[in-house]
Design an enzyme around this catalytic site. Structure first.
Site, mmCIF file in Angstrom:
data_model
loop_
_atom_site.group_PDB
_atom_site.id
_atom_site.type_symbol
_atom_site.label_atom_id
_atom_site.label_comp_id
_atom_site.label_asym_id
_atom_site.label_seq_id
_atom_site.Cartn_x
_atom_site.Cartn_y
_atom_site.Cartn_z
ATOM 1 C CG HIS A 121 -1.804 -1.270 1.152
ATOM 2 N ND1 HIS A 121 -2.819 -1.371 -0.293
ATOM 3 C CD2 HIS A 121 -2.879 -1.955 1.938
ATOM 4 C CE1 HIS A 121 -3.197 -2.578 -0.360
ATOM 5 N NE2 HIS A 121 -3.675 -2.343 1.649
ATOM 6 C CG HIS A 195 -7.736 -0.318 1.783
ATOM 7 N ND1 HIS A 195 -8.247 -0.900 3.108
ATOM 8 C CD2 HIS A 195 -6.592 -1.255 1.378
ATOM 9 C CE1 HIS A 195 -7.920 -2.680 2.876
ATOM 10 N NE2 HIS A 195 -7.158 -2.406 2.448
ATOM 11 C CD GLU A 333 -8.032 -4.205 -0.701
ATOM 12 O OE1 GLU A 333 -7.023 -3.324 -1.041
ATOM 13 O OE2 GLU A 333 -8.688 -5.118 0.317
HETATM 14 C C1 GLA Z 1 -5.473 -4.934 1.672
HETATM 15 C C2 GLA Z 1 -4.153 -6.492 1.710
HETATM 16 C C3 GLA Z 1 -4.578 -7.142 3.203
HETATM 17 C C4 GLA Z 1 -3.993 -6.353 4.270
HETATM 18 C C5 GLA Z 1 -5.412 -5.312 4.232
HETATM 19 C C6 GLA Z 1 -4.839 -3.827 5.357
HETATM 20 O O1 GLA Z 1 -6.644 -6.043 2.311
HETATM 21 O O2 GLA Z 1 -4.552 -7.237 0.857
HETATM 22 O O3 GLA Z 1 -3.893 -8.114 2.854
HETATM 23 O O4 GLA Z 1 -2.772 -5.956 4.069
HETATM 24 O O5 GLA Z 1 -5.273 -4.403 3.174
HETATM 25 O O6 GLA Z 1 -5.422 -4.768 6.562
#
Ligand code: GLA
Length: 368
Positions: A121, A195, A333
């Protein structure tokens, strides 16, 4: 970049359908604001300049009772310390880049590793930890807020000064449209998403295992033990990842299936079906039988990450002091595939200098 607008924000809060308040100050003295958008149907969305984060989404259930369906915090402090990315705008590269490394135009770029051996991220200080500049871009038809952020050349290891704009529009059909636009002065990679964690029964109302999801995806990108795509594109047929029919998230989540074990539940990128023109199409639908709330997700993006909140562990106090237990929110997402810079066969996430990246995602709420 989304049509005509001026650079001044003279009238930033003059529209009655958007209210601005101070959200708080970070420890280093940066002020963050909170903007509340309201439509004519009683839906309300609050967005902070901290991380261009969706803090609140209030929508009615089938009885007309309004609840906040987004996980998050009451105060700025929660977001400053947050590690779950609640409601955040995620970038410069959403999801993982393996070994914090990719090659572009013959250069090897090294990124901070903030998730085991990987970059997650956007790195240590992603777009979710910066203060964005807000501008009221409402029209008579709908309140709209535009957030901008300039990510400097070399920030978190990425090349190019990347100018990012994210526009949130709250329409009267209870849809929240999110338009992303970005341009760089140097070739770079970009992958932007929101997110938000949803609990359609209302945040703080237990787990989401009884809530249903349907995905317009017949394939997914299998992952290894580090949640990095293997490069394969596999069929969901006859697996617990087949969401072609609306199915409770919890119905098969503990099945004896390697992909679910590796991810501790659902944490997979699904390849959206039939979108060669990259028009906004229906990608996902979620439904809570208890409240009757429905969430439809439309996007121009090629993929969607279904994440079942597996890493929530009840330690962090969210809104109203409620501790969010494991799987008490789900994320949808919209995105390009994880680790695309290292997978030439995936749809490209490269953005050429001077060109524009654009994508659109709409979260539409209704009841059934
Ligand atoms: C995304 C990732 C997950 C996790 C979340 C945040 O969805 O794919 O593995 O890291 O973000 O916690």
């Amino acid at each position: 970049m989304f049509g005509q607008h001026r650079e001044t924000s003279r009238k930033a809060v003059s529209n009655p359908k958007i209210e601005k308040q101070v959200f708080g100050k970070t420890a280093d003295g940066r002020e963050a604001d909170l903007y509340t958008l309201k439509n004519a149907k009683g839906m309300e969305v609050a967005i902070s300049t901290y991380g261009a984060t969706i803090v609140r989404i209030k929508v009615p259930d089938r009885q007309g009772k309004t609840e906040d369906v987004a996980l998050g915090y009451d105060s700025l402090e929660g977001y400053v310390h947050d590690k779950a990315y609640f409601g955040a705008t995620v970038g410069r590269y959403a999801n993982r880049i393996a070994h914090g490394k990719f090659t572009l135009d013959g250069h090897v770029y090294m990124l901070p590793k903030n998730n085991g051996d990987n970059t997650l991220h956007g790195g240590t200080v992603g777009f979710n930890k910066h203060i964005w500049t807000a501008k009221d871009v409402s029209t008579p038809a709908a309140p709209a807020l535009q957030m901008s952020y300039l990510s400097k050349n070399g920030e978190e290891g990425f090349p190019g000064n990347l100018s990012v704009e994210v526009r949130f529009t709250l329409n009267n059909d209870n849809s929240l449209k999110i338009e992303y636009a970005a341009t760089s002065d140097k070739d770079t990679v970009v992958n932007l998403t929101n997110h938000s964690y949803f609990n359609l029964a209302g945040q703080g109302h237990g787990d989401i295992l009884g809530q249903e999801v349907q995905l317009h995806a017949s394939r997914f990108t299998p992952i290894d033990a580090n949640l990095i795509p293997t490069g394969e594109i596999a069929s969901v047929k006859d697996t617990p990842l087949d969401f072609s029919k609306s199915t409770a998230i919890g119905a098969r989540i503990n099945a004896d299936y390697e992909q679910l074990k590796l991810a501790h539940g659902y944490d997979h990128n699904f390849v959206l079906d039939g979108n060669p023109m990259r028009k906004e199409v229906l990608a996902a639908r979620a439904f809570d039988p208890g409240s009757g709330r429905v969430l439809e997700v439309f996007t121009t993006q090629p993929g969607i990450q279904l994440y079942s909140g597996n890493f929530l562990d009840g330690t962090v106090a969210g809104k109203g002091g409620v501790k969010y237990p494991r799987r008490s929110g789900f994320c949808l997402e919209t995105q390009h595939f994880p680790d695309s810079p290292n997978h030439p066969k995936f749809p490209t996430t490269e953005l050429k200098a001077g060109r524009w990246f654009r994508s659109t995602t709409t979260y539409k709420f209704s009841t059934q």
